[in-house]
Design a protein around this motif. Structure first.
Motif, PDB file in Angstrom:
ATOM      1  N   ASP A 159      45.254  55.430  33.478  1.00 25.16           N
ATOM      2  CA  ASP A 159      45.859  54.468  33.487  1.00 25.16           C
ATOM      3  C   ASP A 159      44.939  53.478  33.988  1.00 25.16           C
ATOM      4  O   ASP A 159      45.336  52.181  33.747  1.00 25.16           O
ATOM      5  N   LEU A 160      44.338  53.680  35.069  1.00 29.74           N
ATOM      6  CA  LEU A 160      43.741  52.323  35.726  1.00 29.74           C
ATOM      7  C   LEU A 160      42.500  51.914  34.920  1.00 29.74           C
ATOM      8  O   LEU A 160      42.657  50.676  34.974  1.00 29.74           O
ATOM      9  N   ALA A 161      42.124  52.306  34.509  1.00 35.60           N
ATOM     10  CA  ALA A 161      40.866  52.185  32.813  1.00 35.60           C
ATOM     11  C   ALA A 161      42.026  50.977  32.182  1.00 35.60           C
ATOM     12  O   ALA A 161      40.962  49.839  31.053  1.00 35.60           O
ATOM     13  N   ALA A 162      42.959  51.774  31.422  1.00 33.86           N
ATOM     14  CA  ALA A 162      43.746  50.613  30.949  1.00 33.86           C
ATOM     15  C   ALA A 162      44.820  50.335  31.210  1.00 33.86           C
ATOM     16  O   ALA A 162      44.572  48.991  30.180  1.00 33.86           O
ATOM     17  N   THR A 197      49.171  54.293  40.678  1.00 34.26           N
ATOM     18  CA  THR A 197      49.107  53.688  39.476  1.00 34.26           C
ATOM     19  C   THR A 197      48.596  51.662  40.239  1.00 34.26           C
ATOM     20  O   THR A 197      48.221  51.600  41.038  1.00 34.26           O
ATOM     21  N   GLY A 198      50.362  51.962  40.559  1.00 33.38           N
ATOM     22  CA  GLY A 198      50.854  50.539  41.813  1.00 33.38           C
ATOM     23  C   GLY A 198      50.116  50.325  42.256  1.00 33.38           C
ATOM     24  O   GLY A 198      49.215  49.281  42.784  1.00 33.38           O
ATOM     25  N   ALA A 199      49.630  51.333  43.010  1.00 31.19           N
ATOM     26  CA  ALA A 199      49.214  50.864  44.782  1.00 31.19           C
ATOM     27  C   ALA A 199      47.879  51.320  44.736  1.00 31.19           C
ATOM     28  O   ALA A 199      47.265  50.239  45.944  1.00 31.19           O
ATOM     29  N   VAL A 200      47.116  52.007  43.790  1.00 30.35           N
ATOM     30  CA  VAL A 200      45.610  51.956  43.512  1.00 30.35           C
ATOM     31  C   VAL A 200      45.423  50.309  43.323  1.00 30.35           C
ATOM     32  O   VAL A 200      44.577  49.968  44.297  1.00 30.35           O
ATOM     33  N   ARG A 201      45.574  49.936  42.356  1.00 27.35           N
ATOM     34  CA  ARG A 201      45.898  48.518  42.164  1.00 27.35           C
ATOM     35  C   ARG A 201      45.944  47.766  42.725  1.00 27.35           C
ATOM     36  O   ARG A 201      45.249  46.256  43.786  1.00 27.35           O
ATOM     37  N   ASP A 202      46.582  47.382  43.579  1.00 28.34           N
ATOM     38  CA  ASP A 202      47.118  46.207  45.178  1.00 28.34           C
ATOM     39  C   ASP A 202      46.001  46.802  46.236  1.00 28.34           C
ATOM     40  O   ASP A 202      45.116  45.745  46.285  1.00 28.34           O
TER      41      ASP A 202
END
Length: 330
Positions: A159-162, A197-202
């Protein structure tokens, strides 16, 4: 049957001060399958893996395998591999990048120096250069070590890569399977669990601006667990999010606290390990943090497939005391 992550969530087990420990991370790209002990059970030469394990002992360097997110073709050859070295101590956090067609070159590195934050042999042996493309996000996905890492970690990495996040890699082992999906952010070395995913992106967005997210944070890998607990406690108390604003100055063992006797009166010492950790801010402030080791009950599976239930050690912060700053001379 419940997984180790399900049980940990149901029990509300705290994640703080459970990060893997290393002052420096040395990462070698190795596509294909990994066994439970990836350095000696992958398509990497197992003799080389054993030699690297021996070379890293006592140096502060932790060696791990990484691979790109996605389907893992069972390839036995890899002509050129990515290599990273990342030092995690505050004030000297960095990532160096290199490529090698001969992974045995890693045996020529001065790992003791690398553990101290000196990257000269990494640069000379591997032609290493500064990594300038932003933080690295290492997601633990080794299903042979624990199935939760594959079931929960691989979708997170994908998900992070996408989503267009650069620097995302799958990594062979970070520990704390019951907190899956787990990941490590470099160069600062903060580990996270139960990641979404959202928390990691933040967290990645904040890290690019020099800020640390405390959401799901397990601690900074540069320090042992009592110091991880102390640093996180000071961050929570002071509201400090600067990535390199805090450092651990000392960790001193204390006499075991007295066990409570009848009517709450002190009784004999109970043998609980206890520490006083001194945490310093770059602005001159300091805190003394008292930390004791406890056990997380009730017994639970520390990993899927474990033969026996365990009571994982936990770090309990007993007190945080800010020290008075000396008066400036008139």
């Amino acid at each position: 049957m419940s997984t180790c992550t399900t049980v940990s969530r149901q029990l509300g087990e705290a994640q703080g001060a459970t990060a893997p420990t290393a002052t420096t991370w040395l990462l070698l790209e190795q596509p294909g399958p990994w066994g439970a002990k990836a350095l000696t059970s992958s398509h990497l030469d197992p003799e080389l893996g054993r030699a690297l394990e021996r070379a890293a002992e006592g140096t502060g360097v932790r060696i791990a395998l990484v691979r790109r997110p996605g389907r893992h073709a069972d390839r036995r050859t890899q002509s050129v591999r990515q290599v990273y070295a990342a030092h995690t101590l505050p004030g000297n956090s960095w990532v160096r990048s290199a490529y090698t067609a001969a992974p045995e070159e890693l045996l020529r590195l001065d790992l003791a120096a690398l553990g101290r934050g000196e990257h000269h042999t990494f640069d000379t042996v591997l032609r290493g250069v500064p990594h300038t493309a932003g933080p690295l996000a290492l997601v633990c996905t080794n299903g042979k070590r624990d199935r939760c890492c594959a079931l929960l970690g691989r979708p997170l990495a994908a998900d992070l890569a996408a989503a267009g996040e650069h620097g995302v890699w799958e990594v062979s082992h970070l520990g704390g399977h019951r907190f899956s999906p787990t990941l490590l952010l470099l160069p600062h070395g903060y580990a996270y669990g139960r990641a979404e995913t959202g928390a990691v992106r933040d967290a990645l967005r904040g890290l690019r601006e020099g800020r640390i997210s405390l959401d799901g944070c397990r601690g900074r890998s540069a320090w042992e667990r009592p110091a991880q607990a102390a640093e996180l406690a000071v961050r929570a108390l002071s509201g400090e999010h600067g990535a390199d604003a805090l450092s651990v100055v000392s960790t001193d063992a204390l006499p075991a606290p007295a066990a409570p006797g009848p009517h709450g009166a002190p009784a004999a010492e109970d043998g609980t390990p206890c520490w006083e950790v001194t945490v310093a801010h770059t602005d001159g402030r300091r805190w003394h943090v008292t930390v004791a080791r406890g056990a997380a009950g009730p017994p639970r599976p520390e990993s899927c497939g474990a033969a026996v239930l365990g009571t994982p050690a936990r770090m309990d912060v007993l007190a945080v005391r800010e020290l008075s700053l000396p008066h400036a001379p008139r």
